[in-house]
Design a protein around this motif. Structure first.
Motif, PDB file in Angstrom:
ATOM      1  N   ALA A 124       0.828  -1.203   0.000  1.00 13.92           N
ATOM      2  CA  ALA A 124       0.000   0.000   0.000  1.00 13.92           C
ATOM      3  C   ALA A 124       0.862   1.252   0.000  1.00 13.92           C
ATOM      4  O   ALA A 124       0.597   2.206  -0.749  1.00 13.92           O
ATOM      5  N   ALA A 125       1.900   1.264   0.835  1.00 18.38           N
ATOM      6  CA  ALA A 125       2.796   2.429   0.900  1.00 18.38           C
ATOM      7  C   ALA A 125       3.477   2.669  -0.439  1.00 18.38           C
ATOM      8  O   ALA A 125       3.620   3.815  -0.884  1.00 18.38           O
ATOM      9  N   VAL A 126       3.899   1.597  -1.100  1.00 19.67           N
ATOM     10  CA  VAL A 126       4.562   1.732  -2.402  1.00 19.67           C
ATOM     11  C   VAL A 126       3.590   2.285  -3.438  1.00 19.67           C
ATOM     12  O   VAL A 126       3.948   3.143  -4.263  1.00 19.67           O
ATOM     13  N   ALA A 127       2.345   1.834  -3.424  1.00 22.86           N
ATOM     14  CA  ALA A 127       1.355   2.340  -4.370  1.00 22.86           C
ATOM     15  C   ALA A 127       1.078   3.822  -4.150  1.00 22.86           C
ATOM     16  O   ALA A 127       0.933   4.590  -5.116  1.00 22.86           O
ATOM     17  N   VAL A 128       1.001   4.244  -2.891  1.00 26.11           N
ATOM     18  CA  VAL A 128       0.814   5.674  -2.599  1.00 26.11           C
ATOM     19  C   VAL A 128       2.024   6.461  -3.086  1.00 26.11           C
ATOM     20  O   VAL A 128       1.887   7.542  -3.688  1.00 26.11           O
ATOM     21  N   LYS A 129       3.217   5.921  -2.856  1.00 26.06           N
ATOM     22  CA  LYS A 129       4.442   6.563  -3.350  1.00 26.06           C
ATOM     23  C   LYS A 129       4.412   6.717  -4.855  1.00 26.06           C
ATOM     24  O   LYS A 129       4.733   7.785  -5.404  1.00 26.06           O
ATOM     25  N   ASP A 130       4.001   5.667  -5.551  1.00 27.06           N
ATOM     26  CA  ASP A 130       3.921   5.725  -7.010  1.00 27.06           C
ATOM     27  C   ASP A 130       2.980   6.840  -7.459  1.00 27.06           C
ATOM     28  O   ASP A 130       3.272   7.577  -8.413  1.00 27.06           O
ATOM     29  N   LEU A 430      -5.543  -7.431  -1.807  1.00 29.37           N
ATOM     30  CA  LEU A 430      -6.804  -6.694  -1.680  1.00 29.37           C
ATOM     31  C   LEU A 430      -6.712  -5.678  -0.546  1.00 29.37           C
ATOM     32  O   LEU A 430      -7.118  -4.516  -0.695  1.00 29.37           O
ATOM     33  N   ALA A 431      -6.175  -6.094   0.594  1.00 29.82           N
ATOM     34  CA  ALA A 431      -6.005  -5.167   1.717  1.00 29.82           C
ATOM     35  C   ALA A 431      -5.090  -4.019   1.326  1.00 29.82           C
ATOM     36  O   ALA A 431      -5.348  -2.851   1.673  1.00 29.82           O
ATOM     37  N   ALA A 432      -4.006  -4.330   0.615  1.00 32.22           N
ATOM     38  CA  ALA A 432      -3.078  -3.290   0.173  1.00 32.22           C
ATOM     39  C   ALA A 432      -3.790  -2.261  -0.695  1.00 32.22           C
ATOM     40  O   ALA A 432      -3.584  -1.043  -0.548  1.00 32.22           O
ATOM     41  N   LYS A 433      -4.636  -2.724  -1.610  1.00 32.29           N
ATOM     42  CA  LYS A 433      -5.352  -1.817  -2.502  1.00 32.29           C
ATOM     43  C   LYS A 433      -6.308  -0.920  -1.719  1.00 32.29           C
ATOM     44  O   LYS A 433      -6.384   0.298  -1.964  1.00 32.29           O
ATOM     45  N   ALA A 434      -7.047  -1.506  -0.776  1.00 34.47           N
ATOM     46  CA  ALA A 434      -8.004  -0.715   0.007  1.00 34.47           C
ATOM     47  C   ALA A 434      -7.292   0.340   0.842  1.00 34.47           C
ATOM     48  O   ALA A 434      -7.749   1.488   0.938  1.00 34.47           O
ATOM     49  N   MET A 435      -6.179  -0.031   1.453  1.00 37.18           N
ATOM     50  CA  MET A 435      -5.429   0.939   2.250  1.00 37.18           C
ATOM     51  C   MET A 435      -4.825   2.031   1.388  1.00 37.18           C
ATOM     52  O   MET A 435      -4.850   3.214   1.736  1.00 37.18           O
ATOM     53  N   ALA A 436      -4.250   1.654   0.250  1.00 35.21           N
ATOM     54  CA  ALA A 436      -3.626   2.643  -0.626  1.00 35.21           C
ATOM     55  C   ALA A 436      -4.660   3.645  -1.129  1.00 35.21           C
ATOM     56  O   ALA A 436      -4.423   4.863  -1.140  1.00 35.21           O
TER      57      ALA A 436
END
Length: 480
Positions: A124-130, A430-436
């Motif tokens: 999730a953190a990496v997706a937000v960074k992207d 899925l959790a990563a996507k929801a958090m991001a």
């Protein structure tokens, strides 16, 4: 303007594009299986991944050798993603099978899915960074908090006590589970303490009058604590384990013995009061046996404060992404695991979803739906989590996603066995996507953060965070 559809598509592509990176890392941490405060390999792997993605790393935060903070971005708001990576003792288990088989006798295992939890938050953190990287006009900072020792020791408590969340605007987390849902509820606060008694060794037959048994003191303390149970509120809990019985020779009066306790109650003040009573019980046991007693804090955490504002945003995105699809091989493995569960576990799990869904999930035990969200009534978790200490300091939301067969109990070999499965990976992502998505929407719409912060103030009603771990207690170092 970014819409929910745009954001859903962006996050899906960003995370799925690095799926192999994330699943491989999760499997490696599953293999490390390091317990509280000893997660050196796991923490190093996480930091290496984050550094390779452009994050700056602050190591050893709050005196935690395996704790760290990784940051990317600039300005406000600051959104925290909370990652855990500790395993449990005595839960070694071969992956991918549906029978109990310990790989290493008395070895460790990820019986709560924290190998997935840490990497899911990292993804999730990496997706937000992207997103921030591709939208340089957007102000905001994403932080990944490397949080050791959630199972016992409670790394986030030290981070909160030392003020590492004071400049954070919102915090997000998740937990592996056998349902897909956003959590709205509270938890028990807990204090973990270890009590050591010292007496006098003697020959138990020839000169018992010269000995003073530390084991007697432990047993008397346990008896006293059991009598306490009648005089506690219903939701409070006391449980213990004798960690040193004083030796294996019954003809030697035990000169030293040790017992470790967890004391839980719905409010921090309640658990502090109960622990103080327990210390008095220990002192009484020492007086009765003419031994000496010393105790130390192993850790503690507060009760959880929910936040409807953030939870509703997270639920909206969880629904937008939808539950994963499963193939017949995945359903078959989940069914094989479900069939190993005691009937009581199956019945309790069925009661959670009702009489219509229970028989369906008993046959195909991977929920392919998102549970409805409601904040009309708080659920109560009898266990404890150090996410709670974060929630006292900053608005916090959590979700759960399906990483194991329906009804699987946490802290059991079945959880370890499923920890590297394809459906566990699907739930993690899925959790990563929801958090991001929740993090990015909070960055794009500061009013969400302001409303969540006001809700936290309203829920606290003037109470302020009072850490249950005394200021002079520090996390242990390697080898301690």
């Amino acid at each position: 303007m970014t819409t929910t559809v745009d954001l859903t598509q962006y996050i899906s592509e960003a995370i799925e594009g690095k799926r192999d990176l994330f699943t491989h890392a999760s499997d490696r941490i599953w293999g490390f299986a390091e317990t509280r405060f000893d997660e050196f390999q796991s923490a190093e792997l996480l930091m290496e991944l984050l550094e390779s993605e452009g994050f700056t790393i602050e190591r050893g935060v709050a005196g935690l050798e395996t704790g760290f903070i990784a940051s990317y971005g600039k300005g406000l708001p600051v959104i925290a993603l909370l990652g855990e990576y500790d395993a449990l003792a005595d839960l070694s288990q071969e992956a991918g099978i549906s029978t109990y088989h310990s790989v290493l006798p008395r070895g460790n295992g990820h019986g709560c899915g924290h190998n997935l939890l840490g990497i899911g938050a990292l993804a999730a953190a990496v997706a937000v960074k992207d997103y921030l990287q591709e939208h340089p006009e957007t102000q905001g900072t994403v932080r990944f908090y490397g949080c050791p020792a959630e199972e016992s020791g409670y790394g986030k408590t030290y981070l909160a006590r030392e003020g590492y969340f004071k400049d954070v605007d919102a915090a997000l987390s998740w937990h592996p589970h056998s349902l897909n849902a956003v959590m709205h509820g509270s938890s028990n606060a807990v204090i973990h303490g270890t009590f050591t008694f010292k007496g006098i060794s003697a020959h138990a037959a020839a000169a018992p009058h010269l000995g003073r048994s530390a084991l007697d003191a432990v047993e008397l303390m346990n008896i006293g604590s059991n009598y306490m149970r009648e005089h506690m509120i219903d939701q409070a809990r006391i449980h213990y384990a004798i960690t040193n019985s004083g030796g294996l020779a019954p003809n030697v009066v035990q000169a030293e013995a040790e017992v470790t306790y967890l004391v839980r109650a719905p409010k921090s003040a309640q658990v502090r009061s109960l622990f103080e009573r327990l210390v008095k019980v220990a002192e009484g046991a020492a007086l009765m046996t003419e031994t000496t007693m010393d105790f130390k804090y192993e850790g503690a955490c507060a009760n959880l404060i929910p936040n409807s504002t953030l939870e509703k945003v997270m639920h909206q995105h969880l629904v937008a992404f939808g539950a994963p699809e499963y193939d017949e091989e995945e359903y078959a493995y989940a069914k094989a695991i479900y069939d190993t569960l005691p009937i009581q576990n199956q019945q309790e799990a069925g009661a959670l979803v009702g009489p219509e869904l229970a028989p369906l999930l008993a046959e195909r035990p991977l929920p392919n739906f998102i549970a409805p969200y409601s904040d009309e009534k708080e659920t109560f978790m009898g266990g404890s989590t150090d996410v709670a200490d974060v929630s006292w300091n900053v608005p916090t939301a959590q979700c759960i996603t399906t990483t194991m067969a329906f009804g699987t109990p946490l802290h059991a070999w079945q959880t370890v066995a499923q920890g590297k499965s394809s459906f566990a990976h699907k739930g993690m992502l899925l959790a990563a996507k929801a958090m991001a998505a929740t993090a990015i929407e909070s960055i794009l719409h500061p009013e969400i953060v302001k409303e969540a912060q006001q809700e936290l103030l309203d829920r606290l009603g003037g109470e302020v965070y009072d850490c249950l771990v005394p200021a002079d207690v520090q996390p242990p170092k390697r080898g301690e």
